[in-house]
Enzyme design. Structure first.
Site: not given
Ligand code: HMG
Ligand code: MG
Length: 305
Positions: A207, A240, A249
């Site tokens: 991730h 975040c 991302n």
């Protein structure tokens, strides 16, 4: 370690992508986003988070969104759950897959979920027990695997220990998160190799946030080490709120383009994904964070023919 022929994309745009957006996106638009993604061939689409609405106001409509999405056969719609309260809310609307989340860094975990790593794992234990009894699949996230915005360097041993604990508790897959996009390919590869000595590679996912433009290179390094599950967010949205500097991302479109170019099968209709990403960028009123989304899948000459 052999390179996989097939790679599964875990689409996190509706959750990780939106959670940091200041302007509230209406539930109907979130539902439309997830429904569009469901028509691209993606088989795992993280839908929302049943966290505290005080901590993540953008996802306060989790129940409405989950209840409203088309649940396409063969597609999993995991939701984030931080504790038993979240589990009950998720189950009340019929969620059949959840994700628990903690970190390799104490300082980050405290900021993100107001708990030490041990405390957070102690909260997950009853959630995972209930999930097993309810036949609910549980994914686990470990954040800050390549560095922490508060602590700085994160020892590999801490990443390995937390990933193994989540796996031992019963998480079927552990997603290793470079929350602040600080890693480079050599470090990403070393981290994955260290974890893969204790958790089977088939139970690992990566991730990457693209904060420093390293995400695709990091993904490729990890794929060469044998990982076959990659988290990504359509249109490169995300971040975040409890990780300073955590930008988007890696864009799902760019990951699919790279993997298909390498001859790997993702099962995703890239054109349809690009359209979903363009739609989302317009909705959010911002530049598309996917290079492929901006440029198109084929060359301009081909597109105009
Ligand atoms: P807390 O304040 O310590 O919790 O937060 P508490 O148990 O003391 O409860 C405080 C209040 O929250 C109470 O309400 C609870 O009822 C309520 P009040 O009595 O004040 O009215 N509450 C809840 N409400 C709804 N759903 C719940 C829930 N739990 C408590 N599940 C807590 C602890 C974990 C709840 C909080 O810190 C939280 O929700 N944090 C979420 C933060 C978050 O979502 N961060 C982003 C996701 S992680 C991420 O993005 C990283 C990842 O992408 C991987 C990577 O990139 O590395 C996954
Ligand atoms: Mg993330």
């Amino acid at each position: 370690m052999s390179t996989p022929n097939q790679v599964r994309i875990v689409e996190v745009g509706a959750r990780d992508g939106l959670q940091n957006e200041k302007t509230i996106v209406p539930a109907a638009a979130k539902i439309e986003l997830i429904d569009r993604l469901s028509d691209t061939g993606l088989c795992t689409i993280e839908a929302t988070s049943f966290v505290s609405p005080k901590w993540i106001p953008q996802l306060a409509d989790a129940a409405e969104v989950y209840a409203g999405i088309m649940k396409k056969t063969g597609v999993a719609y995991p939701v984030l759950v931080p504790n038993e309260q979240g589990y009950e809310r998720a189950r009340a609307v019929g969620a059949t897959e959840i994700a628990v989340f903690t970190a390799a860094s104490e300082a980050f975990n405290r900021k993100n979920i107001n708990a030490s790593i041990d405390e957070s794992i102690a909260r997950f234990a009853p959630v995972i027990e209930r999930a097993k009894a309810d036949n609910v699949r549980v994914r686990g996230y470990v954040s800050t695997v390549l560095g922490c915005p508060y602590q700085g360097d994160v020892p590999l041993a801490d990443v390995v220990r937390v990933a193994k604990r989540l796996h031992d508790l019963g998480c079927y897959e552990i997603s290793l998160g470079d929350t602040i996009g600080i890693g480079t390919p050599g470090k990403a590869r070393a981290m994955l190799k260290a974890v893969a000595q204790h958790v089977p590679i088939d139970a690992l996912a990566v991730h990457f946030h693209d904060t420093r433009g390293q995400a695709l290179a990091n993904i490729l390094a990890c794929i060469e080490e044998g990982v076959s599950v990659v988290d990504a967010a359509v249109s490169g949205t995300g971040g975040c709120p409890y990780a300073r500097g955590a930008s988007g991302n890696v864009a799902s479109e760019d990951v699919v383009y790279m993997l298909e170019g390498l001859g790997m099968d993702t099962g995703v209709d890239l054109e349809a994904l690009v359209q979903a990403g363009r739609w989302l960028a317009t909705l959010l009123g911002r530049a598309n964070g996917s290079k492929v989304g901006l440029a198109g899948v084929r060359s301009t000459t081909e597109e105009t023919q």
